[in-house]
Design an enzyme around this catalytic site. Sequence first.
Site, PDB file in Angstrom:
ATOM      1  CB  CYS A  66      -0.988   0.311   1.170  1.00 31.95           C
ATOM      2  SG  CYS A  66      -2.478   1.179   1.134  1.00 31.95           S
ATOM      3  CG  HIS A  76      -3.399  -3.650   3.086  1.00 31.79           C
ATOM      4  ND1 HIS A  76      -2.539  -3.256   3.899  1.00 31.79           N
ATOM      5  CD2 HIS A  76      -3.973  -2.505   2.515  1.00 31.79           C
ATOM      6  CE1 HIS A  76      -2.351  -1.752   3.974  1.00 31.79           C
ATOM      7  NE2 HIS A  76      -3.290  -1.365   3.013  1.00 31.79           N
ATOM      8  CD  GLU A  84      -0.938  -6.160   5.543  1.00 37.24           C
ATOM      9  OE1 GLU A  84      -1.642  -4.974   6.057  1.00 37.24           O
ATOM     10  OE2 GLU A  84      -0.490  -6.462   4.485  1.00 37.24           O
TER      11      GLU A  84
END
Length: 312
Positions: free
Chosen positions: A129, A239, A241
């Site tokens: 990001c 993202h 994660e």
Amino acid sequence: MIYLTRQAVTLTAVWLLCMCVTGRHASSLNNRPIIGILAQDTRSSYGSTYIPVTYVKYLQQAGARVVPIRGNQPEEYYKEMVAFTNGILLPGGAVSFATSQFARSAKFVWDMALKMNSAGDYYPIWGTCMGFQIMCNLTVGVNLLRPTDSNNASWPIDFSPDYSQSRLFKNAPTDVIEYLTTEPVTQNQHSYSILTKVFESSKLSSFFTKLSTNKDRKGTEFISTVEAKKYPFYGVQWHPEKSSFNWNPNYVINHDAHAVAVGQYMANFFVSEARKSAHHFPSVKMEATNLIQNYKKVYFSDGTFFENYYFD
């Protein structure tokens, strides 16, 4: 904490250590990888910079350990951190690219990684990001971000024609590729993007290979995944994660098994890149005293489920 800048390690010795590992990744892998994560600015009463725990867990699930790369440090500190770690992760967030401690730290590690990789010393960088965005900024020297209606959404991605020849995806399991292209497994949390037309008309297209794009809610196409052509540098606007480690109910995040598998694949890939680096700390004690476990972690039980490491 014992900081490396207080150790009897000269800049010359640090650089020599970087150079002495050149070429060793071809004959053996480093199965004790340590990855640095850049801390970013905050106005919290807990500290002046922070790292979300989600990024730490993301790397740990793939078999890496984490060292925080703190802000507002002398250049010698960043040279040491790069010399003793096996890669850098630039996390998501929202800070100034012109005045933040994060931007200053990123410039130091980016320039050093370019020099080392050009000299044959394998050292990967991953940007998520904002981390991806600052990689683009550092590549061209100007801010090419444009507003997009892309905040708080999970989408599949649109692969570019040559994605299957990329380092990042050429060995990906077929089910992971299917999830990425057909299911909302990539969480987007950004209001600015690198538009495809801007990417293709700038220096970015000669430095990075475009691997995927997305369209925002208004149909504007932006870059969502890249890898550098000549360096082990990787960037995602989304993202990977969050599916496993971010439980804020205000975010549109896919937590199903397919989204988790995508995140695990991306983490495994980057850590496998870090294993090709033979960098290491000069001693086990120095390694132990610089790992992120030495720093304070704060959990917010207010329903947001945020958890951060803070640094003064």
